[in-house]
Design an enzyme around this catalytic site. Structure first.
Site, short mmCIF file in Angstrom:
data_model
loop_
_atom_site.label_atom_id
_atom_site.label_comp_id
_atom_site.label_asym_id
_atom_site.label_seq_id
_atom_site.Cartn_x
_atom_site.Cartn_y
_atom_site.Cartn_z
NE ARG A 86 -8.15 -2.27 -2.95
CZ ARG A 86 -8.47 -2.91 -1.82
NH1 ARG A 86 -9.38 -3.84 -1.84
NH2 ARG A 86 -7.87 -2.63 -0.70
CB CYS A 146 -0.84 0.09 1.27
SG CYS A 146 -2.07 -1.17 1.41
P1 XMP Z 1 -0.50 -7.59 2.80
O1 XMP Z 1 0.18 -6.79 3.85
O2 XMP Z 1 -0.92 -8.92 3.26
O3 XMP Z 1 -1.85 -6.75 2.48
O4 XMP Z 1 0.29 -7.62 1.53
C1 XMP Z 1 -2.81 -7.18 1.55
C2 XMP Z 1 -4.01 -6.24 1.55
O5 XMP Z 1 -3.65 -4.94 1.06
C3 XMP Z 1 -4.78 -4.32 0.44
N1 XMP Z 1 -4.34 -3.85 -0.88
C4 XMP Z 1 -3.96 -2.59 -1.13
N2 XMP Z 1 -3.99 -1.48 -0.38
N3 XMP Z 1 -3.07 -0.22 -2.16
C5 XMP Z 1 -3.58 -0.28 -0.90
O6 XMP Z 1 -3.63 0.76 -0.23
C6 XMP Z 1 -3.02 -1.30 -3.00
O7 XMP Z 1 -2.57 -1.21 -4.15
C7 XMP Z 1 -3.49 -2.55 -2.46
N4 XMP Z 1 -3.65 -3.79 -2.99
C8 XMP Z 1 -4.15 -4.55 -2.00
C9 XMP Z 1 -5.87 -5.37 0.38
O8 XMP Z 1 -6.79 -5.06 1.41
C10 XMP Z 1 -5.12 -6.67 0.62
O9 XMP Z 1 -5.95 -7.68 1.19
#
Ligand code: XMP
Length: 483
Positions: free
Chosen positions: A404, A305
């Site tokens: 999203r 993120c």
């Molecule tokens: P981890 O820490 O397990 O987190 O890699 C996965 C979760 O991150 C969210 N997600 C995002 N959040 N930008 C964001 O702010 C993104 O591009 C992004 N892609 C995924 C999502 O909730 C996922 O389950």
């Protein structure tokens, strides 16, 4: 509130890194700790792990592998409706007591076409039916192995098919498969039309994965991501999946709520809503949305993120879970919480559960598995898998999940792209995480997750203290300097 108070009274949005679980008196050994939980009101998990709906994390292979280990995969939505439905069908077809969604073929297709279908569906035998669905034969890989590709199916199929009626029991089916030395037993109605299929493979698999989570027809439980605004996608998936998960970075938004209300009326699958990050958002979900199956909680903690970097907005998963869990408790609601984002190890899972979560959603951890769809690459003798955020430029090139993130994200990226170390199979990761989680719960003195909610106490770690809690004052292999 005055502006000064706004600053002085700012809440502490603690993260996983800021806290420790305090050890407590225990009467259980870690190996006896029960880690079973729930993903939603109805879906029971044997391990509290869910894979993120991201196109480098969850497609059919991940969803199948994780459900077999007792967790749950959420299929990503960064693809066409048809492609997402096909992923769900694959999961549902992977195992079943009776396959209901049987793929049949007509007698006049060629062996060449049949081989193509076998490959496309990953199925090695088809009931052969006339136009009116009446069964006239069965054709399997064995029948066509050396056959001329231009022959018709009717020339190579087995005609005397052993079938069973719709009221057959599993035990009877096993006896017939064994006695007749056959692999597939079509179920037909009184008119001889195909109504289902029982296979030796499915019966064997049931014994191979005793921890798997299955629906009442013996199929693996499956969840899929949707946008709350995409009703056609939700309805198409609803025929196959048990759970629909809204996939929005900031669900606490009037339009999302209005869309979710419509969605909840139109689908029969359970609906998990999110992501949310505050008490008020959880409160609104509980009081304004009738019949939700779960809450997906955490904004900006994900390893990929950049939302909080770009916008300075976010609600770290640990903090967000505590907020939602209090709302759920205050309203006496029965709504499980999924802690989503930022989880790197079993200790983070334990802390999320301690704050009131029922399960944890992981992207980074599962992206490194063999069953994730990302590319495997070798860099300087080590293996890595591709992993990127759904708000990153890489994901947005596919365009389907553009909604999203907030409107400006069409120009601003809210995620990064990179590589995570290869970690082995889903089974390896689940067993490592279960072991670590049982150990953590053992320290707390919790025999199960409900006790974790009640008993776990946290301690704050200072920035300086954090160093002491990692290996320190020791030279680790590779850290020495050459003379
Ligand atoms: P981890 O820490 O397990 O987190 O890699 C996965 C979760 O991150 C969210 N997600 C995002 N959040 N930008 C964001 O702010 C993104 O591009 C992004 N892609 C995924 C999502 O909730 C996922 O389950």
């Amino acid at each position: 509130m005055g502006f000064r108070d706004k600053l002085f009274k700012a809440v502490q949005a603690l993260t996983f890194n800021d806290v420790l679980l305090l050890p407590g008196f225990t009467t259980v050994e870690p190996s006896e700790v029960d880690v079973r939980s729930r993903a939603t009101r109805k879906v029971r998990l044997n391990v509290p792990f869910i894979s993120s709906p991201m196109d480098t994390v969850t497609e059919s292979d991940m969803a199948i592998a994780l459900a077999r280990q007792g967790g749950l995969g959420v299929l990503h939505r960064n693809c066409s409706i048809e492609a997402e439905v096909e992923m769900a069908r694959r999961v549902k077809r992977a195992e079943a007591l009776i396959i209901r969604d049987v793929v049949t073929v007509g007698p006049d297709i060629t062996v060449e076409e049949l081989l193509r279908l076998m490959e496309a569906h990953n199925i090695h035998g088809f009931p052969v039916v006339e136009d009116d669905e009446r069964l006239i034969g069965i054709v399997t890989a064995r029948d066509v192995r050396l056959a001329d590709p231009s022959l018709r199916v009717r020339d190579v199929m087995t005609r005397n098919v052993i079938t069973a009626g719709e009221d057959i029991t599993l035990e009877e089916a096993k006896r017939i498969l064994h006695r007749e030395r056959i692999e597939k037993l079509p179920i037909v109605d009184k008119e001889g039309r195909v109504r289902g299929l029982i296979t030796m493979r499915d019966i064997t698999l049931k014994g191979t994965y005793p921890n798997a989570i299955r629906d009442e027809e013996g199929r693996l439980i499956c969840a899929a991501a949707i946008s709350p605004f995409d009703l056609p996608r939700a309805k198409a998936l609803d025929k196959y999946v048990d759970v629909l998960v809204t996939d929005v970075a900031h669900f606490h938004n009037r339009n999302c709520f209005e869309a979710a209300k419509r969605l909840l009326k139109e689908v029969s699958a359970e609906v998990v809503v999110g992501n949310i990050g505050t008490y008020e958002a959880a409160e609104d979900c509980i009081t304004k949305l009738d019949g939700i199956g779960g809450l997906r909680v955490g904004i900006g903690s994900g390893s990929i993120c950049t939302t909080s970097v770009v916008t300075r907005a976010g609600s770290p998963t640990l903090f967000a879970v505590s907020q939602a869990a209090d709302a759920v408790r205050d309203y006496g609601a029965d709504i499980p919480i999924i802690a989503d984002g930022g989880i790197r190890n079993p200790g983070d899972v334990a802390v999320a559960l301690a704050m009131g979560a029922s399960s944890t959603m992981m992207g980074n951890v599962f992206a490194g598995c063999r069953e994730s769809p990302g590319r495997l690459v070798a860099l300087e003798g080590r293996y890595y898998k591709e992993y990127y955020g759904m708000g990153s430029a890489a994901a947005k090139r596919k365009r389907y999940a553009l909604d999203r993130y907030s409107q400006p994200s069409k120009t601003i990226d809210e995620g990064v792209e990179g590589w995570v170390p290869y970690r082995g199979t889903v089974a390896d990761i689940v067993s490592e995480f279960v072991g670590g989680l049982q150990a953590a719960m053992g320290y707390v003195g919790a025999e199960n997750i409900t006790q974790m909610w009640e008993k776990a106490r946290l301690a704050l770690v200072t920035e300086r203290g954090a160093d002491e809690l990692k290996p320190h004052d020791i030279l680790l292999p590779g850290s020495g300097r050459s003379p």
